[in-house]
Scaffold this active site. Structure first.
Site, PDB file in Angstrom:
ATOM      1  N   ASP A  75       0.846  -1.201   0.000  1.00  0.00           N
ATOM      2  CA  ASP A  75       0.000   0.000   0.000  1.00  0.00           C
ATOM      3  C   ASP A  75       0.877   1.245   0.000  1.00  0.00           C
ATOM      4  O   ASP A  75       2.099   1.165   0.104  1.00  0.00           O
ATOM      5  CB  ASP A  75      -1.003  -0.014   1.176  1.00  0.00           C
ATOM      6  N   ASN A 141      -8.492  -1.696  13.380  1.00  0.00           N
ATOM      7  CA  ASN A 141      -9.891  -1.847  12.946  1.00  0.00           C
ATOM      8  C   ASN A 141     -10.061  -3.037  11.994  1.00  0.00           C
ATOM      9  O   ASN A 141     -11.097  -3.172  11.356  1.00  0.00           O
ATOM     10  CB  ASN A 141     -10.394  -0.556  12.288  1.00  0.00           C
ATOM     11  N   HIS A 143      -8.127  -3.681   9.348  1.00  0.00           N
ATOM     12  CA  HIS A 143      -7.692  -3.469   7.957  1.00  0.00           C
ATOM     13  C   HIS A 143      -6.435  -4.272   7.649  1.00  0.00           C
ATOM     14  O   HIS A 143      -5.627  -4.572   8.533  1.00  0.00           O
ATOM     15  CB  HIS A 143      -7.533  -1.982   7.613  1.00  0.00           C
ATOM     16  N   GLU A 148      -9.862  -0.862   4.352  1.00  0.00           N
ATOM     17  CA  GLU A 148     -10.544  -0.471   5.579  1.00  0.00           C
ATOM     18  C   GLU A 148     -11.854  -1.252   5.721  1.00  0.00           C
ATOM     19  O   GLU A 148     -12.322  -1.865   4.751  1.00  0.00           O
ATOM     20  CB  GLU A 148     -10.855   1.037   5.521  1.00  0.00           C
TER      21      GLU A 148
END
Ligand code: GLP
Length: 245
Positions: A75, A141, A143, A148
């Site tokens: 990423d 969270n 991800h 996400e």
């Protein structure tokens, strides 16, 4: 999907914190022993640092051969000022490992023609024969990469809006610098297609999300839970991260 859905493969390796880098490096070494020019998908973040240090130590000692390994980025930030995952990866691993631009598949980071650049990234990875070992960190969270919550299992490499939680967490890597509102991430479809996946999880603050990832419902609410559908998945966790399993 229900929590009772059978686990496809995750193999869980729990190690004391001091052994984390070596346990993860053993799995990378296994891939490189089978194929010297293996394609490794590499994440940034705090979690993989002991792994990168151990791989570099082994390479310097002649115990690991990184001379033909190829690297695909996981990423990146989009349209960032001074922050860059490519720069981070170069500083923490690539430069010392001797992985130059010809063996690096960088994630696009400029907004111009970004959709086409994302397609090109996927095409380049396919031209390399796909990813042999995809390494991943785990966001608080759920991800993986910048996929996400809400990301679906068939998502492609694309631009994403970063959650406030993720932007705050990323501030830790770049004290005092501005974190962009958007990122670019390898899509879940491509991640799940890797021949082997290694999820790296360290620290007590990841225990709750690791539990949800491995034991909770498989759903886009926790994108990492989709890993349980992939064929060959390993999880290396330190004892603190595995504390709720
Ligand atoms: C970041 C990155 C991910 C990374 C994850 C966990 O936002 N986009 O690639 O794996 O969050 O980071 P850390 O290992 O620092 O907890």
């Amino acid at each position: 999907m229900s929590a009772a859905e059978p686990l496809a493969s995750p193999r869980l390796v729990v190690v004391p914190a001091a052994g984390f880098g070596a346990a993860a490096a053993d799995l990378v070494a296994q891939t490189l022993a089978a194929r010297g020019d293996a394609v490794l998908g590499l994440p940034t973040g705090n979690t993989p640092i002991p792994l990168y240090q151990e791989l570099l130590r082994r390479a310097a000692a002649g115990e690991a051969n990184l001379s033909r390994a190829r690297v695909a980025m996981l990423d990146e930030y989009l349209d960032a000022g001074t922050v860059s995952f490519r720069g981070w990866l170069e500083d923490h691993f690539l430069r010392a490992a001797g992985v130059g631009p010809e063996r690096l598949l960088a994630m696009p980071s400029r907004p111009e023609n970004i959709a086409a650049a994302c397609v090109h990234y996927e095409e380049q990875l396919a031209a390399w024969g796909g990813c042999d070992l995809q390494l991943l960190g785990l966001g608080h969270n759920g991800h993986i990469g910048f996929n996400e919550p809400g990301s679906e299992a068939d998502s492609r490499t694309r631009v994403v809006r970063l959650s406030e939680q993720t932007r705050r967490a990323n501030e830790e890597y770049w004290p005092g610098r501005e974190i962009p509102a958007r990122g670019v991430t390898t899509g879940l479809a491509l991640l799940l297609a890797a021949r082997r996946i290694l999820l790296l999880v360290r620290g007590e603050d990841k225990a709750a999300i690791l539990e949800r990832t491995l034991r909770g419902p498989i759903s886009s609410a926790v994108p990492a839970s989709f890993l349980r559908r992939a064929a060959d998945v390993w999880v290396v966790a330190d004892e603190a991260a595995a504390g709720r399993l």
